[in-house]
Scaffold this active site. Sequence first.
Site, PDB file in Angstrom:
ATOM      1  N   GLY A   7       0.812  -1.212   0.000  1.00  0.00           N
ATOM      2  CA  GLY A   7       0.000   0.000   0.000  1.00  0.00           C
ATOM      3  C   GLY A   7       0.844   1.261   0.000  1.00  0.00           C
ATOM      4  N   ALA A   9       1.741   3.304  -2.237  1.00  0.00           N
ATOM      5  CA  ALA A   9       1.349   4.442  -3.068  1.00  0.00           C
ATOM      6  C   ALA A   9       0.192   5.209  -2.464  1.00  0.00           C
ATOM      7  CB  ALA A   9       0.984   3.971  -4.479  1.00  0.00           C
ATOM      8  N   PHE A  11      -2.063   7.078   0.860  1.00  0.00           N
ATOM      9  CA  PHE A  11      -1.872   8.284   1.660  1.00  0.00           C
ATOM     10  C   PHE A  11      -0.776   8.105   2.705  1.00  0.00           C
ATOM     11  CE2 PHE A  11      -3.741  10.383   5.627  1.00  0.00           C
ATOM     12  CZ  PHE A  11      -3.028  11.550   5.458  1.00  0.00           C
ATOM     13  N   ILE A  12      -0.975   7.183   3.627  1.00  0.00           N
ATOM     14  CA  ILE A  12       0.022   6.987   4.682  1.00  0.00           C
ATOM     15  C   ILE A  12       1.260   6.287   4.123  1.00  0.00           C
ATOM     16  CG2 ILE A  12       0.479   5.870   6.900  1.00  0.00           C
ATOM     17  CD1 ILE A  12      -2.487   6.187   7.570  1.00  0.00           C
ATOM     18  N   SER A 117      -5.120   0.070  14.230  1.00  0.00           N
ATOM     19  CA  SER A 117      -6.060   1.177  14.398  1.00  0.00           C
ATOM     20  C   SER A 117      -6.624   1.192  15.810  1.00  0.00           C
ATOM     21  CB  SER A 117      -7.213   1.059  13.402  1.00  0.00           C
ATOM     22  OG  SER A 117      -8.184   2.062  13.628  1.00  0.00           O
ATOM     23  N   TYR A 177     -15.056  -2.847   9.785  1.00  0.00           N
ATOM     24  CA  TYR A 177     -13.671  -2.408   9.618  1.00  0.00           C
ATOM     25  C   TYR A 177     -12.859  -2.669  10.878  1.00  0.00           C
ATOM     26  CZ  TYR A 177      -9.714   0.807   9.427  1.00  0.00           C
ATOM     27  OH  TYR A 177      -8.452   1.348   9.481  1.00  0.00           O
ATOM     28  N   LYS A 181      -9.498  -5.100  11.439  1.00  0.00           N
ATOM     29  CA  LYS A 181      -8.224  -4.603  11.943  1.00  0.00           C
ATOM     30  C   LYS A 181      -7.749  -5.416  13.142  1.00  0.00           C
ATOM     31  CE  LYS A 181      -6.232  -1.848  10.368  1.00  0.00           C
ATOM     32  NZ  LYS A 181      -5.283  -1.931   9.209  1.00  0.00           N
ATOM     33  N   ASN A 206      -6.655   9.246  14.482  1.00  0.00           N
ATOM     34  CA  ASN A 206      -7.215   9.886  13.282  1.00  0.00           C
ATOM     35  C   ASN A 206      -6.090  10.592  12.524  1.00  0.00           C
ATOM     36  OD1 ASN A 206      -9.484   9.576  15.309  1.00  0.00           O
ATOM     37  ND2 ASN A 206     -10.620  10.162  13.478  1.00  0.00           N
ATOM     38  N   ARG A 245     -11.467  12.990  19.870  1.00  0.00           N
ATOM     39  CA  ARG A 245     -10.567  12.191  19.055  1.00  0.00           C
ATOM     40  C   ARG A 245      -9.143  12.709  19.239  1.00  0.00           C
ATOM     41  NH1 ARG A 245     -14.765   9.860  18.807  1.00  0.00           N
ATOM     42  NH2 ARG A 245     -15.821   8.977  16.981  1.00  0.00           N
TER      43      ARG A 245
END
Length: 354
Positions: A7, A9, A11-12, A117, A177, A181, A206, A245
Amino acid sequence: MRVLVTGGAGFIGSHIVTALKGRGHDPLVLDALLPAAHPETPPLPDAEFLRADVRDADAVRAALRGVDAVCHQAAMVGLGKDFADAPDYVGANDLGTAVLLAEMAAAGVHELVLAGSMVVYGEGRYECPRHGVVRPGPRRAADLTAGRFEPRCPGCGAELVPGLVGEDAPTDPRNVYATTKLAQEHLAAAWARCVDGRAVALRYHNVYGPGMPRDTPYAGVASFFRSSLARGEAPQVFEDGAQRRDFVHVGDVAAANVVALEAAGARPAGTLTAYNTGSGEPHTVGEMAAALASAHGGPAPVVTGEFRLGDVRHITADSGRLRRELGWRPAVGFAEGMTEFALAGQRASAGAVR
């Protein structure tokens, strides 16, 4: 160190690749560039790149040749839209992780850092004046519809005081989700015991920052608000905006991954260690929306009272273990980070897989 970043490519993942290169490591990116996540080809990280799905055992096997460690970021993220998403989440997150770990076992690669997460905890930590620390059950639709957003003590119905969750708190995933995780962590722990490997699960809070995908039902609330502002629309704040958050900058998350990889040899073999990965500065969702809108130049947020079943009220965790054991410190404060994010570009997204 030669590091496979699944993964990478996304965002993170792309920020992790940059951080690895900055520390002199040699990252290899494996990413399927699925249209659901990348409707147009994103700028690829400055690293060797293999376009393949983490569920493709042959591709993973080839990618692992000569690799010292794996940083596993490939996943389908966010709360999703409804339970019809469940097969996709399980396939991308749990089957994908199982394929990767099986190939790591065969290749003799024994170091893993997993994108975990904070959603595995469900609701956060609460104290009742009468009963001490308690774990409230899922919030009822009738209460949410009536605007009763705060969880109550399951014993006496009293108002609760939210606090920080430690890594040893019981897990209680509240949606698909979150369940996938937690299953990823269990798979990684089983792999570590079986092959005498070392695994770290960084339980992200977040995450926000430059390059976050826009206009997707699967992204975090920061992306929702930033996308609205980019369209000239007011951010729509659900519930009453008082949900707590921990918003952590993507650059700090990338640095935590590098620190965890570099400290791999200091941990005992055959184990998985979980680390909460947050800024340590809880803020409400309303505060975040207001900070973004102010830095962007408006319009001001609108509190709607709407809600999503499966969302939790407050979840902020104690990230002290990561600081004490690995020496990691977040470098980007809330005000600075939100100002940057309010003006930074976002990547296109059709909305599903990182």
